[in-house]
Design a protein around this motif. Structure first.
Motif: not given
Length: 210
Positions: A112-128
Motif C-alpha cells: 500500500a506504500g505505507l510505512t510503520t513506526t514503533p508503538s509506545s506500549l506494544v510490540k506491534v508497530p502502528r502505521i506512520a
C-alpha cells in the motif's frame, strides 16, 4: 418487505446487515505473527464497547470456506497484541489496497506504500501515516459460528497534537475519518458533514412540553 433471518442465506444476511448498520468506523489493524512478520487488514465490524476499562471490539470472519481464522485473528491469539489505525480520507486508497487478498506472507503495508513506526506500549508497530492509533492487548476472543469477536483492551493511544483541542477532546471535524456503508465499495466522508444536535436536559424538555 419482511425478512426472516432463519430463512436467509449467510450472504443475504451479510448484505443486509452491512447495508443497514452504517456508517461504520474502519479499523486498519496491524498485527504480527510469532516471527515478527507484519500484517495489515481493515475491518468495519468495529467499535468501542466500553470505556472503563477501555475495550474495543471487532468481528473477524474465518477464511472463506474454512474454520481457520484470518491472519489478524491468528496473530492476535498467538501474540496478544494489535494496533487499530484510524482510517481518514488520505488513507482511504491505501486501506483499500490492504483489503486485497494477497498471498500469505505478503506485507500489505509495503504493497500500500505505507510505512510503520514503533508503538509506545506494544510490540506491534502502528502505521506512520495514520494520524491516530489505538494500541491494544487481547482482552477476550469469542468464537461464534464462522466468526470471531475480538475484544481488545486499549493500553495506549497516539494522536497528532493538531487534532486535539487542548481540553482532552479530539477535533473530529478536522480529523476527517471515513466510514463504510456497504459491501459495494461505498464509503462516506465526514468532511463538512457534521450536524450539531445538543442533548436536551430533562428540565428543558419539561419546559418545552408546556
Amino acid at each position: 418487505m419482511h425478512i426472516e433471518m432463519e430463512k436467509a442465506t449467510a450472504r443475504e444476511t451479510y448484505n443486509l446487515l452491512i447495508g443497514l448498520v452504517a456508517p461504520r468506523p474502519i479499523a486498519l489493524v496491524t498485527s504480527m505473527d510469532e516471527e515478527g512478520r507484519l500484517n495489515a487488514a481493515p475491518y468495519s465490524s468495529y467499535n468501542y464497547l466500553c470505556t472503563d476499562p477501555p475495550i474495543i471490539g471487532m468481528g473477524v470472519m474465518n477464511r472463506p470456506g474454512t474454520w481457520s481464522g484470518k491472519d489478524t485473528a491468528q496473530n492476535i491469539r498467538r501474540t496478544g497484541e494489535f494496533v487499530v489505525n484510524v482510517v481518514t480520507e488520505d488513507l482511504l486508497d491505501a486501506m483499500n489496497v490492504c483489503a486485497t487478498d494477497f498471498p500469505q506472507g505478503v506485507n500489505e503495508v509495503e504493497m500500500a506504500g505505507l510505512t510503520t513506526t514503533p508503538s509506545s506500549l506494544v510490540k506491534v508497530p502502528r502505521i506512520a501515516e495514520a494520524h491516530a492509533a489505538l494500541e491494544c492487548v487481547e482482552f477476550q476472543t469469542i468464537e461464534i459460528g464462522k466468526s470471531r469477536i475480538v475484544m481488545g483492551r486499549v493500553v495506549g493511544m497516539y494522536i497528532e497534537d493538531r487534532f486535539m483541542d487542548g481540553h482532552g477532546h479530539v477535533l473530529a471535524k478536522d480529523l476527517h475519518a471515513v466510514g463504510r456503508m456497504n459491501g459495494l465499495g461505498a464509503y462516506v466522508k465526514t468532511r463538512d458533514a457534521f450536524v450539531e444536535v445538543p442533548r436536551i436536559p430533562y428540565s428543558e424538555w419539561e419546559k418545552g412540553k408546556r
